[in-house]
Scaffold this motif. Structure first.
Motif, PDB file in Angstrom:
ATOM      1  N   ALA A  50       0.845  -1.196   0.000  1.00 53.11           N
ATOM      2  CA  ALA A  50       0.000   0.000   0.000  1.00 53.11           C
ATOM      3  C   ALA A  50       0.877   1.240   0.000  1.00 53.11           C
ATOM      4  CB  ALA A  50      -0.901   0.005   1.232  1.00 53.11           C
ATOM      5  N   SER A  54      -1.176   6.077   3.900  1.00 52.70           N
ATOM      6  CA  SER A  54      -2.459   5.681   4.488  1.00 52.70           C
ATOM      7  C   SER A  54      -2.512   6.062   5.960  1.00 52.70           C
ATOM      8  CB  SER A  54      -2.657   4.168   4.350  1.00 52.70           C
ATOM      9  OG  SER A  54      -3.775   3.761   5.091  1.00 52.70           O
ATOM     10  N   ASP A  56      -3.337   4.808   8.652  1.00 58.08           N
ATOM     11  CA  ASP A  56      -3.638   3.603   9.410  1.00 58.08           C
ATOM     12  C   ASP A  56      -2.574   3.398  10.482  1.00 58.08           C
ATOM     13  OD1 ASP A  56      -4.604   1.233  10.267  1.00 58.08           O
ATOM     14  OD2 ASP A  56      -4.391   0.168   8.371  1.00 58.08           O
ATOM     15  N   THR A 108      -9.792   4.762   7.118  1.00 59.74           N
ATOM     16  CA  THR A 108      -9.112   3.466   7.056  1.00 59.74           C
ATOM     17  C   THR A 108      -9.963   2.447   6.303  1.00 59.74           C
ATOM     18  OG1 THR A 108     -10.042   2.733   9.170  1.00 59.74           O
ATOM     19  CG2 THR A 108      -7.911   3.867   9.228  1.00 59.74           C
ATOM     20  N   ARG A 125      -5.913   0.706   2.797  1.00 54.41           N
ATOM     21  CA  ARG A 125      -4.539   0.339   2.448  1.00 54.41           C
ATOM     22  C   ARG A 125      -4.486  -0.726   1.360  1.00 54.41           C
ATOM     23  NH1 ARG A 125      -0.183   1.550   5.412  1.00 54.41           N
ATOM     24  NH2 ARG A 125       0.763  -0.472   4.965  1.00 54.41           N
ATOM     25  N   GLU A 126      -5.576  -1.464   1.173  1.00 48.59           N
ATOM     26  CA  GLU A 126      -5.572  -2.549   0.190  1.00 48.59           C
ATOM     27  C   GLU A 126      -6.175  -2.146  -1.155  1.00 48.59           C
ATOM     28  OE1 GLU A 126      -5.782  -6.063   3.547  1.00 48.59           O
ATOM     29  OE2 GLU A 126      -7.269  -6.064   1.947  1.00 48.59           O
ATOM     30  N   LEU A 237      -6.536   7.382  -0.326  1.00 46.53           N
ATOM     31  CA  LEU A 237      -5.164   6.871  -0.382  1.00 46.53           C
ATOM     32  C   LEU A 237      -4.420   7.602  -1.497  1.00 46.53           C
ATOM     33  CD1 LEU A 237      -3.391   4.712   1.014  1.00 46.53           C
ATOM     34  CD2 LEU A 237      -3.981   3.168  -0.855  1.00 46.53           C
TER      35      LEU A 237
END
Length: 424
Positions: A50, A54, A56, A108, A125-126, A237
């Motif tokens: 990622a 991000s 996260d 997130t 993130r994915e 993102l």
């Protein structure tokens, strides 16, 4: 991903059905443990990293919710309130407000089109993984080998996706506003009302909505009043690009097998809404590369991530209430084992899972339920398909209280027939 010669399918391990159920429950955060499992230990996304910007962090509720969504391979969000319950019920002390904060404030989570072309909450993130894998799947399985739609040829699909991405780069637009923006950029043909939809006709460009999302040009924005908005996932993102398609597909299969395995190519095909032949070839390729391996699942051939044959020491236990389209009910197979006996007729809609909220006992569907809200009061009706023991009734009372906490209300529980039909 090119096909390889079929490898030997001789199982290397025998996995009893109760052990398979116990490990699925554990990996879906549906055990009685106080904490969810950690992120999958298989090398699922190391090769599709990622973007490091991000937001996260490992300690926040928003990050924990993203981990759970990752472990489930996404939470079905066609009914957003059900997705909120689906994620929050897996994290003690978490409510629907926490899910909304993860989605709209901390970002997130992202609401977009995921597997089966349906709306999901996915870990932000994915996004490289999901956009790469879903675009590759569509390209490999599209009729005629193209990436167009019933209303747009591939070239015009590309035009629409580019226009959508440009229009949403720094905006949140309703469907009507986005229609105007796309027509302005590509021409009046994009606005022709040709799509049959809910006794109406939608503009031509909308047939490419899911494709635009899968290529990373579109996601959902916050609701404006009662109106849905779209925006760019780059706002969730910044700077991300879809991962390489073959790499992302391989990573997605490994993640899916980690959560839903042991399982077979037809099971994956059903989850992904893809042709069985394509799924079979994909599994053969991964097997030839040593990424997955065959096992015996209660006498039936199945597959797991290579080396992932450890089993829980304890049998499946516990009672849970799963909402509409919960990932466990939708993704777990074989159907006749997950929905045994009367549950196959009562809790499925023509064999389709997810259309009823379900009562889960020891990992098997054992009833249905429905809730109706009035202010802070949540009236919950649960219909078990067999009498509950005293211990199970106590667990149901506790699970009802937990549902009330998730919904930020007070539950009034009734045990008896549920007369509400299946969700469309």
């Amino acid at each position: 991903m090119s096909a390889q010669p079929a490898p030997s399918a001789t199982p290397v391990a025998h996995i009893p059905w109760p052990a398979a159920v116990a490990r699925r429950l554990e990996r879906h955060s549906l055990t009685q443990a106080a904490e969810p499992p950690a992120a999958p230990t298989v090398p699922a996304t190391a090769d599709v990293p990622a973007t490091p910007t991000s937001p996260d962090t490992p300690t926040t509720p928003s990050a924990a919710l993203a981990r759970v969504a990752s472990a489930l391979c996404g939470a079905h969000a066609q009914v957003l309130s059900a997705a909120e319950v689906s994620l929050a019920l897996r994290l003690p002390g978490t409510t629907r407000t926490d899910v909304r904060r993860a989605l709209w404030t901390d970002r997130t989570l992202v609401k977009t089109y995921g597997p089966r072309g349906t709306v999901h909450l996915l870990p932000t993130r994915e996004l490289p993984l999901w956009t790469g894998a879903l675009t590759a799947q569509r390209a490999a399985t599209a009729r005629g080998g193209g990436a167009g739609t019933d209303h747009l040829d591939p070239a015009r699909t590309d035009e629409v996706v580019a226009a959508v991405g440009d229009a949403l780069a720094d905006a949140e637009l309703t469907v009507d506003e986005l229609t105007d923006a796309v027509v302005e950029r590509v021409g009046a043909w994009a606005g022709e009302r040709v799509m049959e939809a809910f006794q109406d006709k939608w503009p031509r460009w909308r047939s490419a909505t899911a494709i635009a999302a899968q290529r990373g040009a579109l996601c959902f924005g916050p609701v404006r009043g009662r109106r849905v908005t779209y925006t760019s996932p780059q706002r969730w993102l910044p700077g991300f690009t879809p991962a390489d398609g073959d790499t992302a597909l391989a990573a997605l299969v490994r993640r899916w097998l980690y959560a839903y395995g042991p399982a077979s190519p037809p099971h994956f095909a059903r989850w992904a809404a893809a042709p069985r032949g394509w799924a079979d070839r994909l599994f053969r390729t991964l097997a030839a590369r040593g990424e997955i391996e065959p096992v015996d699942l209660a006498g039936e051939p199945a597959w797991v991530v290579a080396g992932d044959t450890a089993l829980p020491a304890e049998p499946p236990r516990g009672l849970r209430l799963l909402p509409y389209f919960d990932a466990y009910a939708v993704g777990c197979h074989p159907r006749d084992r997950v929905f045994p006996g009367r549950a196959y007729e009562r809790a499925l809609a023509g064999g389709q899972a997810g259309n009823f909220p379900v009562l889960l006992i020891d990992g098997a569907v054992a009833g249905v339920w429905h809730q109706r809200r009035s202010g802070r009061t949540v009236r919950l009706a649960v219909e078990p398909l067999a009498p509950l023991s005293a211990a199970q009734r106590g667990e149901l009372d506790e699970e009802a209280r937990r549902l009330g906490d998730v919904l930020e209300g007070t539950v009034r529980l009734t045990v008896g027939p549920v007369r509400v039909g299946a969700h469309a």
